[in-house]
Every structure is written in C-alpha cells, then in structure tokens.
Design a protein around this motif. Structure first.
Motif, PDB file in Angstrom:
ATOM      1  N   GLU A   1       0.795  -1.448   0.084  1.00  0.00           N
ATOM      2  CA  GLU A   1       0.126   0.039   0.354  1.00  0.00           C
ATOM      3  C   GLU A   1       0.843   1.600   0.045  1.00  0.00           C
ATOM      4  OE1 GLU A   1      -4.104   1.856   3.074  1.00  0.00           O
ATOM      5  OE2 GLU A   1      -2.435  -0.188   3.524  1.00  0.00           O
TER       6      GLU A   1
ATOM      7  N   ASP B   1      -6.128  -8.379   2.501  1.00  0.00           N
ATOM      8  CA  ASP B   1      -6.071  -7.015   1.613  1.00  0.00           C
ATOM      9  C   ASP B   1      -4.787  -6.265   0.963  1.00  0.00           C
ATOM     10  OD1 ASP B   1      -7.370  -6.184   3.797  1.00  0.00           O
ATOM     11  OD2 ASP B   1      -6.301  -5.052   5.223  1.00  0.00           O
TER      12      ASP B   1
ATOM     13  N   MET C   1      -4.928  -3.337  -4.726  1.00  0.00           N
ATOM     14  CA  MET C   1      -3.671  -3.422  -4.667  1.00  0.00           C
ATOM     15  C   MET C   1      -2.899  -4.468  -5.926  1.00  0.00           C
ATOM     16  SD  MET C   1      -1.862  -2.463  -1.559  1.00  0.00           S
ATOM     17  CE  MET C   1      -2.918  -0.936  -3.041  1.00  0.00           C
TER      18      MET C   1
ATOM     19  N   LYS D   1      -2.689  -1.481  -8.391  1.00  0.00           N
ATOM     20  CA  LYS D   1      -1.327  -0.645  -8.561  1.00  0.00           C
ATOM     21  C   LYS D   1      -0.403  -1.717  -8.792  1.00  0.00           C
ATOM     22  CE  LYS D   1       1.965   1.378  -5.080  1.00  0.00           C
ATOM     23  NZ  LYS D   1       1.437   1.624  -3.400  1.00  0.00           N
TER      24      LYS D   1
END
Length: 228
Positions: free
Chosen positions: A147, A169, A175, A178
């Motif tokens: 993150e 997560d 994520m 990204k």
C-alpha cells in the motif's frame, strides 16, 4: 507460548519458516525450494526472458522478500545467464538473523556453492537502498507495505504474499490494480495462488491468463501477461 517464526523442513528437504501467530508458512510444505523455482523462476523469469531475449536489464518486482529464496535464486539465474536484473522487493517484517542464518537453501545443491555467500549478504544489506550485489544483480529492499510503496516499471512480478485467507488486503483489487499499473507492456505476473477471485480480478485488470501447472502439491498456479 512463543509466537515467533520457526524453521520447518518441507518435503524436498528445504527449510521454510512457519508463523504460529497466523498458522501459515512462507512456502508450500511440499517443497519450498521446488516451489520457488517452479513458480517464480521457470514460469516467471525464464518465461518472460524466452519472449524477450536481448531486452535487459530485466526489472523484477517481488511482493514479500520473506526468506530471501526468490531473490537469491534470481541472482544465481542472472549470474549464470549473464543477464542484468534490477530487483525491487518489499517486506514489512524482515526475518531476524537467528532465523535466516540457519536456512539451508544454500546446502541443497553443490553446484551452487559459489553463490552461497550471497544468500546471507542479501539479508544483511541495508534496507531502502539500491545496491549492486554482483555484476548482473542489483537489488533494492524496502521495509514497507504494498500500500505504501512507490512502484517502478516491472517486467516480471513475483506476487509471493501470504495466502488471501491470511492477508486478504494484499490480494484485493485495489492492490492488484496498483501492481498491474506498474507493469510494462508484455510483463508477466506470477503467483502460487490459483484462487478464482484472483484470476477474475486480474482478467478485469486486462491481464491475459494462461493455464500453467502448479508446483508439487498444487494442480495449478496463476500467470498473467500484460498485453498493452
């Protein structure tokens, strides 16, 4: 009760690390060494290189430095093939010296003896700095999370986080997006995980998935290619 990391022996004789606190090991119990070579070297780095011979340096991004096995095997590959690799890896919770110094990866194959010192050196390198380790291998280890990290363009992604059940997560679509956004055209994304929701998310992020066999103990793994 001690909840710290513990060294375990997997089926191929190689070590892995078990975390009692989350009831999870860093590698497959069917063989840590074989899993890393199969998933990340054979179907990741080597597969990308087969499509892109002559294109280098190869930029590898790894989610989860962990035991350092993937980085060390990639260093060996770079040296043996004389292909420069720029390796970027993240790890928010580095292993203590009393654990990594006892791992037996370097003892598994006598042909790897010249590369034995590099395993410990990879762990001992300073965090958050890019360092040339050999003529063909440069690494930047960052003590951070997916993150928080700023990503560079990657040709190969080793997504080696703990399982989605343990670290959901890291596997959520934000994520993954990204990570995919930082991949170069033609880049490969590889992971041991073959969960349906992972594959669905990667396809929705425009990766082209192909069917590849899993390492020992697993029917399949996941590999995706960024076509544009």
């Amino acid at each position: 009760m001690d909840k710290g990391p513990k060294i375990i022996i997997t089926e191929d004789g190689s070590h892995s690390v078990y975390l009692p606190e989350i009831n999870e090991s860093y590698h497959s119990t069917h063989g840590a060494y074989r899993e890393s070579i199969h998933v990340f070297l054979l179907y990741g780095l080597e597969a990308w290189y087969a499509r892109n011979r002559g294109k280098f340096p190869i930029r590898v991004f790894e989610v989860g430095f962990g035991t350092g096995l993937n980085a060390w095997l990639t260093l060996i590959w770079a040296e043996q093939n004389q292909v420069p690799v720029l390796y970027h890896t993240i790890e928010p919770y580095p292993l203590p010296k009393e654990i990594y110094s006892q791992l037996n990866f370097t003892q598994l194959d006598e042909t790897l003896t010249p590369y034995t010192p590099y395993f410990q050196r990879l762990h001992q390198l300073d965090w958050d700095q890019g360092v040339p380790v050999t003529d063909y291998f440069n690494i930047k280890k960052e003590k951070t999370t997916l993150e928080q990290v700023s990503l560079y363009h990657a040709d190969v992604v080793y997504f080696d986080a703990f399982s989605p059940k343990k670290q959901p997560d890291l596997w959520n679509k934000n994520m993954l997006e990204k990570t995919v956004d930082a991949m170069n055209p033609g880049a490969a994304f590889v992971t041991y995980c073959a969960a349906g929701h992972l594959k669905k998310n990667l396809q929705e992020l425009s990766l082209t998935l192909d069917q590849v066999p899993g390492p020992p103990g697993k029917k399949e793994m996941t590999r995706g290619w960024k076509t544009s």
